[in-house]
Design a protein around this motif. Sequence first.
Motif, PDB file in Angstrom:
ATOM      1  N   ALA A 234       0.829  -1.200   0.000  1.00  0.00           N
ATOM      2  CA  ALA A 234       0.000   0.000   0.000  1.00  0.00           C
ATOM      3  C   ALA A 234       0.869   1.257   0.000  1.00  0.00           C
ATOM      4  O   ALA A 234       1.979   1.262   0.555  1.00  0.00           O
ATOM      5  CB  ALA A 234      -0.920  -0.005   1.210  1.00  0.00           C
ATOM      6  N   MET A 235       0.376   2.305  -0.621  1.00  0.00           N
ATOM      7  CA  MET A 235       1.092   3.576  -0.690  1.00  0.00           C
ATOM      8  C   MET A 235       1.431   4.061   0.722  1.00  0.00           C
ATOM      9  O   MET A 235       0.573   4.113   1.598  1.00  0.00           O
ATOM     10  CB  MET A 235       0.233   4.625  -1.387  1.00  0.00           C
ATOM     11  N   GLY A 236       2.708   4.357   0.953  1.00  0.00           N
ATOM     12  CA  GLY A 236       3.161   4.884   2.233  1.00  0.00           C
ATOM     13  C   GLY A 236       3.475   3.834   3.272  1.00  0.00           C
ATOM     14  O   GLY A 236       4.021   4.159   4.341  1.00  0.00           O
ATOM     15  N   SER A 237       3.185   2.560   3.005  1.00  0.00           N
ATOM     16  CA  SER A 237       3.376   1.533   4.032  1.00  0.00           C
ATOM     17  C   SER A 237       4.847   1.220   4.290  1.00  0.00           C
ATOM     18  O   SER A 237       5.190   0.633   5.326  1.00  0.00           O
ATOM     19  CB  SER A 237       2.650   0.245   3.641  1.00  0.00           C
ATOM     20  N   THR A 238       5.726   1.583   3.376  1.00  0.00           N
ATOM     21  CA  THR A 238       7.153   1.321   3.574  1.00  0.00           C
ATOM     22  C   THR A 238       7.926   2.596   3.894  1.00  0.00           C
ATOM     23  O   THR A 238       9.154   2.612   3.830  1.00  0.00           O
ATOM     24  CB  THR A 238       7.756   0.663   2.315  1.00  0.00           C
ATOM     25  N   ASP A 239       7.209   3.679   4.234  1.00  0.00           N
ATOM     26  CA  ASP A 239       7.901   4.889   4.670  1.00  0.00           C
ATOM     27  C   ASP A 239       8.656   4.609   5.961  1.00  0.00           C
ATOM     28  O   ASP A 239       8.357   3.653   6.689  1.00  0.00           O
ATOM     29  CB  ASP A 239       6.905   6.025   4.883  1.00  0.00           C
ATOM     30  N   GLY A 240       9.619   5.476   6.264  1.00  0.00           N
ATOM     31  CA  GLY A 240      10.400   5.283   7.479  1.00  0.00           C
ATOM     32  C   GLY A 240      11.277   4.060   7.359  1.00  0.00           C
ATOM     33  O   GLY A 240      12.036   3.899   6.414  1.00  0.00           O
ATOM     34  N   ALA A 241      11.163   3.142   8.348  1.00  0.00           N
ATOM     35  CA  ALA A 241      11.965   1.913   8.349  1.00  0.00           C
ATOM     36  C   ALA A 241      11.215   0.729   7.767  1.00  0.00           C
ATOM     37  O   ALA A 241      11.718  -0.399   7.764  1.00  0.00           O
ATOM     38  CB  ALA A 241      12.408   1.585   9.783  1.00  0.00           C
ATOM     39  N   GLY A 242      10.010   0.959   7.244  1.00  0.00           N
ATOM     40  CA  GLY A 242       9.202  -0.144   6.750  1.00  0.00           C
ATOM     41  C   GLY A 242       9.804  -0.872   5.564  1.00  0.00           C
ATOM     42  O   GLY A 242       9.476  -2.033   5.304  1.00  0.00           O
ATOM     43  N   TRP A 243      10.715  -0.218   4.845  1.00  0.00           N
ATOM     44  CA  TRP A 243      11.325  -0.849   3.672  1.00  0.00           C
ATOM     45  C   TRP A 243      12.059  -2.129   4.019  1.00  0.00           C
ATOM     46  O   TRP A 243      12.124  -3.065   3.214  1.00  0.00           O
ATOM     47  CB  TRP A 243      12.296   0.126   2.999  1.00  0.00           C
ATOM     48  N   ASN A 244      12.639  -2.195   5.242  1.00  0.00           N
ATOM     49  CA  ASN A 244      13.466  -3.352   5.589  1.00  0.00           C
ATOM     50  C   ASN A 244      12.641  -4.633   5.682  1.00  0.00           C
ATOM     51  O   ASN A 244      13.172  -5.732   5.531  1.00  0.00           O
ATOM     52  CB  ASN A 244      14.211  -3.102   6.905  1.00  0.00           C
ATOM     53  N   THR A 245      11.336  -4.506   5.936  1.00  0.00           N
ATOM     54  CA  THR A 245      10.494  -5.709   6.009  1.00  0.00           C
ATOM     55  C   THR A 245      10.311  -6.342   4.641  1.00  0.00           C
ATOM     56  O   THR A 245       9.882  -7.502   4.552  1.00  0.00           O
ATOM     57  CB  THR A 245       9.118  -5.358   6.595  1.00  0.00           C
ATOM     58  N   MET A 246      10.632  -5.612   3.574  1.00  0.00           N
ATOM     59  CA  MET A 246      10.503  -6.156   2.228  1.00  0.00           C
ATOM     60  C   MET A 246      11.723  -6.986   1.835  1.00  0.00           C
ATOM     61  O   MET A 246      11.716  -7.664   0.814  1.00  0.00           O
ATOM     62  CB  MET A 246      10.326  -5.027   1.210  1.00  0.00           C
ATOM     63  N   ILE A 247      12.781  -6.916   2.631  1.00  0.00           N
ATOM     64  CA  ILE A 247      14.030  -7.619   2.329  1.00  0.00           C
ATOM     65  C   ILE A 247      13.995  -8.996   2.974  1.00  0.00           C
ATOM     66  O   ILE A 247      13.442  -9.181   4.062  1.00  0.00           O
ATOM     67  CB  ILE A 247      15.232  -6.795   2.817  1.00  0.00           C
ATOM     68  N   HIS A 248      14.599  -9.971   2.331  1.00  0.00           N
ATOM     69  CA  HIS A 248      14.652 -11.340   2.853  1.00  0.00           C
ATOM     70  C   HIS A 248      15.220 -11.318   4.281  1.00  0.00           C
ATOM     71  O   HIS A 248      16.201 -10.613   4.554  1.00  0.00           O
ATOM     72  CB  HIS A 248      15.533 -12.197   1.945  1.00  0.00           C
ATOM     73  N   PRO A 249      14.624 -12.094   5.198  1.00  0.00           N
ATOM     74  CA  PRO A 249      15.102 -12.082   6.596  1.00  0.00           C
ATOM     75  C   PRO A 249      16.599 -12.335   6.727  1.00  0.00           C
ATOM     76  O   PRO A 249      17.247 -11.766   7.616  1.00  0.00           O
ATOM     77  CB  PRO A 249      14.279 -13.200   7.249  1.00  0.00           C
ATOM     78  N   GLU A 250      17.172 -13.174   5.864  1.00  0.00           N
ATOM     79  CA  GLU A 250      18.603 -13.464   5.966  1.00  0.00           C
ATOM     80  C   GLU A 250      19.465 -12.292   5.515  1.00  0.00           C
ATOM     81  O   GLU A 250      20.652 -12.246   5.821  1.00  0.00           O
ATOM     82  CB  GLU A 250      18.943 -14.696   5.121  1.00  0.00           C
ATOM     83  N   ASP A 251      18.880 -11.345   4.779  1.00  0.00           N
ATOM     84  CA  ASP A 251      19.645 -10.199   4.268  1.00  0.00           C
ATOM     85  C   ASP A 251      19.395  -8.911   5.051  1.00  0.00           C
ATOM     86  O   ASP A 251      20.084  -7.913   4.823  1.00  0.00           O
ATOM     87  CB  ASP A 251      19.299  -9.944   2.795  1.00  0.00           C
ATOM     88  N   GLN A 252      18.410  -8.919   5.964  1.00  0.00           N
ATOM     89  CA  GLN A 252      17.995  -7.671   6.609  1.00  0.00           C
ATOM     90  C   GLN A 252      19.101  -7.054   7.458  1.00  0.00           C
ATOM     91  O   GLN A 252      19.363  -5.850   7.369  1.00  0.00           O
ATOM     92  CB  GLN A 252      16.751  -7.918   7.457  1.00  0.00           C
ATOM     93  N   GLU A 253      19.751  -7.855   8.290  1.00  0.00           N
ATOM     94  CA  GLU A 253      20.782  -7.306   9.178  1.00  0.00           C
ATOM     95  C   GLU A 253      21.931  -6.701   8.367  1.00  0.00           C
ATOM     96  O   GLU A 253      22.432  -5.616   8.679  1.00  0.00           O
ATOM     97  CB  GLU A 253      21.310  -8.402  10.103  1.00  0.00           C
ATOM     98  N   ARG A 254      22.339  -7.399   7.303  1.00  0.00           N
ATOM     99  CA  ARG A 254      23.422  -6.900   6.457  1.00  0.00           C
ATOM    100  C   ARG A 254      23.001  -5.603   5.762  1.00  0.00           C
ATOM    101  O   ARG A 254      23.782  -4.648   5.666  1.00  0.00           O
ATOM    102  CB  ARG A 254      23.792  -7.976   5.434  1.00  0.00           C
ATOM    103  N   ALA A 255      21.765  -5.573   5.247  1.00  0.00           N
ATOM    104  CA  ALA A 255      21.286  -4.368   4.564  1.00  0.00           C
ATOM    105  C   ALA A 255      21.260  -3.173   5.512  1.00  0.00           C
ATOM    106  O   ALA A 255      21.637  -2.057   5.142  1.00  0.00           O
ATOM    107  CB  ALA A 255      19.901  -4.624   3.978  1.00  0.00           C
ATOM    108  N   TRP A 256      20.786  -3.399   6.758  1.00  0.00           N
ATOM    109  CA  TRP A 256      20.764  -2.330   7.745  1.00  0.00           C
ATOM    110  C   TRP A 256      22.175  -1.828   8.048  1.00  0.00           C
ATOM    111  O   TRP A 256      22.428  -0.629   8.156  1.00  0.00           O
ATOM    112  CB  TRP A 256      20.096  -2.808   9.029  1.00  0.00           C
TER     113      TRP A 256
END
Length: 521
Positions: A234-256
């Motif tokens: 949904a529009m605006g749902s990944t604002d702020g830090a919400g984008w990280n939930t779209m990344i694979h769990p195994e890649d999230q810590e590295r991406a952050w």
Amino acid sequence: MAPFGGRSVGWTHREDRTGVILDEQQRLDALAAYRILDTPAEQGFDEIVAFAAALCEVPTALISFVDRDRQWFKARTGLDAAETARSLSFCDHAMRGDELMVVSDARRDPRFADNALVTEGLGIRFYAGAPLRTPEGVPLGALCVIDTQPRDGLTPLQRQGLNVLAAQVMARLALRRQDIEHEAQGQRTERARAESEEKFRLLADTMPQMVWSTLPDGYHDYYNARWYDFTGVAMGSTDGAGWNTMIHPEDQERAWAVWRHSLETGEPYEIEYRLRDRSGAYRWSLGRALAMRDDKGAITRWFGTCTDIHESKQSIEQRDIVAHELSHRIKNIFAVIAGLVSLSARARPEIQPLADDLRERIMALGRAHDFVRPHSEVSRPSLVGSALHGLLEALFSPYRAEDQPRVLIAGANPDVDDRSATPLALLFHELATNAAKYGALSNIAGHVDLSIAEEGDTYRFRWTEHDGPPVVTDGKGSAGFGGRLIALSVEAQLKGTLERRWQSSGLEVEVSVPAASLVRH
């Protein structure tokens, strides 16, 4: 007065291609009202020409304003000059049209074939210019892109992009004029800014990549339409830090971690991770971002993109799997050949010494191949990368005493590839084998120093044996097969030179090899 395509560019009254009656003094007065000529560089205009050059894949982009006798560049990339004579100006022609002017090859265009910017200097071949006109239709100049190679033209997206960016230039000029008009009251207009932002959004929404933007602290506040189309959120749902939930769990810590590092240092952001699409599947994406800064160097905003690289990533992984499998089979072939040699020796005991030497040479080649072959993260040897020290440690490992090396390696550590690994393995295997049979490694007290020195475009290897048995030589030195094999490895395969010296303390060997023989460039 010369026609439109001629060298004369001035006019008093003239009808341009839009049907507007042009008055040169009126045009110059309109240009002067913006107070833009000879002003310092401004980030907003610089970003427009940088984006135009990237969008059209050209080395040069300019925002040109045509003055009475010159064209002056408010923003430029790929060009040092701040202005040129109006008589040479392509933009003087482009600004008179109501559409984008494209010159595919200036050498073949009678308007520009003898232009000094074509025949000399810049060497212009391709030119595309979007006119810069006031709301009243008065031409001021052009936003243009230039290449030194002829081109067939621009893609529809590039044409649309240049027109949108030209509109953004005029929106900025409109803001400037309004600021001038309301300077005394300190008033600012938001309408033109909103229009400029809307044009940027329109352009971003036409990009094939996912485009996003953040505040200086990293708070995501903008995504283009491609992001929402890809992710299905949904529009605006990944604002702020919400984008990280779209990344694979195994890649999230590295991406952050990578993102935090960029925020803390201002360094460009680049990472590959798996991104969830609208179907719930994860696809490999390349994330990149650059910081935009003000004139004091402070970060004002981050702009980034996500590019779907899933198919290319899979192709690379499949190619690596095939390479690993082929290399593994080659290693097995070495083992099979060594086994066949051993079986032959059992049937004919009289060739056992020869078979043992041959088997050891084959296994040395196998160790060299195992060092330089393609590896996965699991199969990779725990050695020093693909550099020479790692290969030598693998070759000399059988000669260790009580887990301590007896061949001491020091000095330079050049990279080696599969082409040089084989002759190097044969060279140092023969030296170590001979030392174990007759030299410093034949008793517990002896050892070998191997120094490697880089001398210009040559590497010099010095093999020095210590504390071995007394040297006994008949003067024939390298007449045996092993000696001929060493000479073949150094001189024929590595294009180097070899010198042996039998000192009272032990054998010394000096080898010189061109750097170009060790690794392909």
